[in-house]
Design a protein around this motif. Structure first.
Motif, mmCIF file in Angstrom:
data_model
loop_
_atom_site.group_PDB
_atom_site.id
_atom_site.type_symbol
_atom_site.label_atom_id
_atom_site.label_comp_id
_atom_site.label_asym_id
_atom_site.label_seq_id
_atom_site.Cartn_x
_atom_site.Cartn_y
_atom_site.Cartn_z
ATOM 1 N N GLN A 95 6.161 23.672 -35.974
ATOM 2 C CA GLN A 95 7.102 23.352 -34.907
ATOM 3 C C GLN A 95 8.121 24.478 -34.793
ATOM 4 N N ARG A 96 8.426 24.882 -33.572
ATOM 5 C CA ARG A 96 9.398 25.957 -33.350
ATOM 6 C C ARG A 96 10.793 25.371 -33.133
ATOM 7 N N LYS A 97 10.940 24.555 -32.102
ATOM 8 C CA LYS A 97 12.238 23.943 -31.798
ATOM 9 C C LYS A 97 11.991 22.780 -30.850
ATOM 10 N N GLY A 98 12.476 21.614 -31.213
ATOM 11 C CA GLY A 98 12.278 20.449 -30.360
ATOM 12 C C GLY A 98 10.789 20.169 -30.177
ATOM 13 N N TRP A 101 6.125 24.205 -29.846
ATOM 14 C CA TRP A 101 5.301 24.422 -31.021
ATOM 15 C C TRP A 101 4.532 25.729 -30.901
#
Length: 113
Positions: A95-98, A101
């Motif tokens: 996961q990158r942010k929120g 992905w």
């Protein structure tokens, strides 16, 4: 059975790994004899990533990979514009942010008979 096509393009920075299959016979005195193995002794394998929304970008890719289960080949057009058959034995999906992905893929060139 029809071979499906992987329609997604990898993000910039994909990496090409070219391998040559050879046989090596080692002789005394440091001499060696090398020869190619098979008629298709060169493979081009690719690794790269694709980033995006999980539901609209990543999940469809994971579904595509699940359908092929690492063993069924598919067509993919590489960054050089060459379409070949590949397999993908797995993927890493951090996961990158929120809900954003990244999926990391390794495509191995498939040679059929």
């Amino acid at each position: 059975m029809t071979i499906r096509t992987f329609i997604w393009q990898m993000d910039m920075g994909a990496s090409l790994d070219t391998q040559y299959r050879i046989s090596r016979t080692q002789f005394g005195g440091g001499y060696a004899q090398l020869s190619t193995t098979g008629i298709n002794n060169k493979t081009k394998n690719w690794s790269g990533t694709k980033t995006g929304d999980f539901a609209t970008v990543i999940a469809p890719i994971l579904d595509f990979l699940d359908d092929h289960a690492g063993a069924t080949p598919f067509y993919w057009t590489d960054p050089h514009g060459k379409t070949r058959q590949y397999t993908c034995a797995g993927a890493s999906t951090p996961q990158r942010k929120g809900n954003f992905w990244r999926i990391m893929l390794n495509f191995e060139q498939f040679m059929s008979v």
